[in-house]
Design an enzyme around this catalytic site. Structure first.
Site, mmCIF file in Angstrom:
data_model
loop_
_atom_site.group_PDB
_atom_site.id
_atom_site.type_symbol
_atom_site.label_atom_id
_atom_site.label_comp_id
_atom_site.label_asym_id
_atom_site.label_seq_id
_atom_site.Cartn_x
_atom_site.Cartn_y
_atom_site.Cartn_z
ATOM 1 N N ASN A 10 0.875 -1.180 0.000
ATOM 2 C CA ASN A 10 0.000 0.000 0.000
ATOM 3 C C ASN A 10 0.906 1.221 0.000
ATOM 4 O O ASN A 10 1.529 1.525 1.001
ATOM 5 C CB ASN A 10 -0.888 -0.049 1.262
ATOM 6 C CG ASN A 10 -1.647 1.248 1.476
ATOM 7 O OD1 ASN A 10 -1.758 2.075 0.572
ATOM 8 N ND2 ASN A 10 -2.177 1.425 2.687
ATOM 9 N N TRP A 11 0.966 1.896 -1.139
ATOM 10 C CA TRP A 11 1.903 3.020 -1.264
ATOM 11 C C TRP A 11 1.345 4.319 -0.685
ATOM 12 O O TRP A 11 2.020 5.346 -0.702
ATOM 13 C CB TRP A 11 2.313 3.210 -2.732
ATOM 14 C CG TRP A 11 3.154 2.094 -3.273
ATOM 15 C CD1 TRP A 11 3.659 1.023 -2.562
ATOM 16 C CD2 TRP A 11 3.606 1.910 -4.625
ATOM 17 N NE1 TRP A 11 4.391 0.204 -3.395
ATOM 18 C CE2 TRP A 11 4.376 0.722 -4.671
ATOM 19 C CE3 TRP A 11 3.433 2.625 -5.807
ATOM 20 C CZ2 TRP A 11 4.964 0.239 -5.846
ATOM 21 C CZ3 TRP A 11 4.021 2.156 -6.981
ATOM 22 C CH2 TRP A 11 4.782 0.978 -6.993
ATOM 23 N N LYS A 12 0.099 4.276 -0.225
ATOM 24 C CA LYS A 12 -0.530 5.462 0.390
ATOM 25 C C LYS A 12 -0.331 6.691 -0.508
ATOM 26 O O LYS A 12 -0.321 6.570 -1.720
ATOM 27 C CB LYS A 12 0.025 5.684 1.803
ATOM 28 C CG LYS A 12 -0.051 4.415 2.648
ATOM 29 C CD LYS A 12 0.196 4.654 4.103
ATOM 30 C CE LYS A 12 0.127 3.325 4.838
ATOM 31 N NZ LYS A 12 0.148 3.459 6.278
ATOM 32 N N HIS A 95 -9.423 1.405 5.120
ATOM 33 C CA HIS A 95 -8.114 1.536 5.783
ATOM 34 C C HIS A 95 -8.268 2.448 7.000
ATOM 35 O O HIS A 95 -9.061 3.389 6.978
ATOM 36 C CB HIS A 95 -7.087 2.109 4.795
ATOM 37 C CG HIS A 95 -5.702 2.059 5.332
ATOM 38 N ND1 HIS A 95 -5.225 3.005 6.216
ATOM 39 C CD2 HIS A 95 -4.701 1.164 5.154
ATOM 40 C CE1 HIS A 95 -3.983 2.681 6.552
ATOM 41 N NE2 HIS A 95 -3.645 1.569 5.918
ATOM 42 N N GLU A 97 -6.610 4.814 8.023
ATOM 43 C CA GLU A 97 -6.430 6.250 7.742
ATOM 44 C C GLU A 97 -7.711 6.833 7.153
ATOM 45 O O GLU A 97 -8.045 7.996 7.414
ATOM 46 C CB GLU A 97 -5.219 6.439 6.806
ATOM 47 C CG GLU A 97 -3.915 6.236 7.576
ATOM 48 C CD GLU A 97 -2.781 5.591 6.798
ATOM 49 O OE1 GLU A 97 -2.786 5.651 5.554
ATOM 50 O OE2 GLU A 97 -1.874 5.012 7.449
ATOM 51 N N GLU A 167 -5.373 -4.887 10.635
ATOM 52 C CA GLU A 167 -4.312 -3.898 10.822
ATOM 53 C C GLU A 167 -4.550 -3.141 12.127
ATOM 54 O O GLU A 167 -5.299 -2.149 12.144
ATOM 55 C CB GLU A 167 -4.311 -2.903 9.662
ATOM 56 C CG GLU A 167 -4.049 -3.532 8.312
ATOM 57 C CD GLU A 167 -3.491 -2.515 7.320
ATOM 58 O OE1 GLU A 167 -2.374 -2.705 6.867
ATOM 59 O OE2 GLU A 167 -4.176 -1.518 7.047
ATOM 60 N N GLY A 173 2.616 2.093 10.887
ATOM 61 C CA GLY A 173 3.603 3.165 10.751
ATOM 62 C C GLY A 173 4.333 3.501 12.045
ATOM 63 O O GLY A 173 4.997 4.528 12.134
ATOM 64 N N SER A 213 3.421 -2.266 10.352
ATOM 65 C CA SER A 213 4.875 -2.374 10.539
ATOM 66 C C SER A 213 5.456 -3.732 10.133
ATOM 67 O O SER A 213 6.393 -4.221 10.762
ATOM 68 C CB SER A 213 5.258 -2.016 11.984
ATOM 69 O OG SER A 213 4.909 -0.666 12.253
ATOM 70 N N GLY A 234 2.934 -1.080 4.308
ATOM 71 C CA GLY A 234 3.031 0.336 3.957
ATOM 72 C C GLY A 234 4.481 0.735 3.724
ATOM 73 O O GLY A 234 5.043 0.551 2.642
ATOM 74 N N GLY A 235 5.126 1.249 4.770
ATOM 75 C CA GLY A 235 6.487 1.786 4.664
ATOM 76 C C GLY A 235 7.473 0.867 3.958
ATOM 77 O O GLY A 235 8.220 1.309 3.070
HETATM 78 P P1 PGA Z 1 2.923 0.218 7.681
HETATM 79 O O1 PGA Z 1 1.463 0.478 7.044
HETATM 80 O O2 PGA Z 1 3.428 -1.066 7.076
HETATM 81 O O3 PGA Z 1 3.740 1.421 7.264
HETATM 82 O O4 PGA Z 1 2.740 0.110 9.147
HETATM 83 C C1 PGA Z 1 0.567 -0.574 6.811
HETATM 84 C C2 PGA Z 1 -0.724 -0.038 6.266
HETATM 85 O O5 PGA Z 1 -1.128 1.056 6.663
HETATM 86 O O6 PGA Z 1 -1.376 -0.698 5.419
#
Ligand code: PGA
Length: 252
Positions: A10-12, A95, A97, A167, A173, A213, A234-235
């Protein structure tokens, strides 16, 4: 029952189109290991460019959200038809967010999910508790509500039509991953709920990804858990090297 592991990035709201193109090329350059699937969810402006690179690679293109209508006065929304045109076959929905920053409710998320199913786009329904909810022992009741309300009215014939991502909000993050045992515990609980919502056979087919993470150092242990069927990353998905290591997780 074997579920094919899915390693999803997920590149956000990261990467310009040029950066997304470069990253997708670097990830697609290495063949996928047998019996695994990978998925990339770039930001909307990069979908077409990344879609062109992924064509014929076996890597799935996904959007980070989806609207339930194919067109109309829905400023800022993503039409399922337009996503399909870009080559997307999956969509991340709900998600944390979106839930936290943009106040998306379970009922709005449910509309998105039903819309995706209607258009044949596989939803990845994200669920997860906050730290306060975990500390007050509300994790399972929150997850149950998110699953039941998010999936209300969903009709699927096989588990391949739906993916769930657990999640925990406190792990996204933050560098603080749920332990493999914590993830397994929640995933097994979710599978029981899915058996109740659909049926046991479908619940056995639905992939439940872990997210929060995930990185090259913890992926192997997470993937060793019976009910962890993949990861939403994500990251660590923003660098080809680390995401490739995640795709090539080692079986413990
Ligand atoms: P993260 O994000 O791996 O940076 O914790 C995961 C996500 O939000 O899907």
């Amino acid at each position: 029952m074997e579920r094919t592991p899915l390693l999803a990035g997920n590149w956000k709201m990261f990467t310009t189109v040029a950066e997304a193109t470069e990253l997708a090329r670097a990830i697609a350059a290495k063949p996928l290991p047998a019996g695994r699937q990978a998925m990339l969810a770039p930001s909307a402006p990069a979908l077409h460019a990344v879609g062109n690179i992924l064509r014929d690679t076996g890597i799935i293109l996904a959007s980070q959200n989806i609207c339930w209508e194919e067109k109309g006065a829905f400023t800022g929304e993503l039409s399922p038809l337009m996503l399909e045109e870009a080559g997307a076959t999956m969509a991340i929905i709900g998600h944390s967010e979106r839930r936290q920053i943009f106040a998306e409710s379970n009922s709005l998320i449910n509309k998105r999910l039903l819309g995706a199913l209607k258009f044949g786009i596989t939803p990845i329904l994200c669920i997860g508790e906050t730290l306060t909810e975990r500390e007050s022992n509300d994790t399972k009741s929150i997850l149950e509500k998110q699953l039941r309300q998010g999936l209300a009215g969903a009709k699927i014939k096989t588990g391949n039509q739906l993916t769930i991502a657990y999640e925990p909000v406190w792990a996204i993050g933050t560098g603080q991953t749920a332990s493999a045992a914590q993830a397994q515990d929640v995933h097994a609980f979710c599978r029981l709920l899915l058996a109740d919502i659909f049926d046991k056979a479908i619940a056995q087919q639905i992939r439940i990804l872990y997210g929060g993470s995930v990185n090259p150092a913890n992926i192997d242990e997470l993937m060793a858990q019976t009910d962890v069927d993949g990861a939403l990353v994500g990251g660590a998905a923003l660098k080809a090297e680390s995401f490739l290591r995640i795709i090539h997780f080692e079986t413990l």
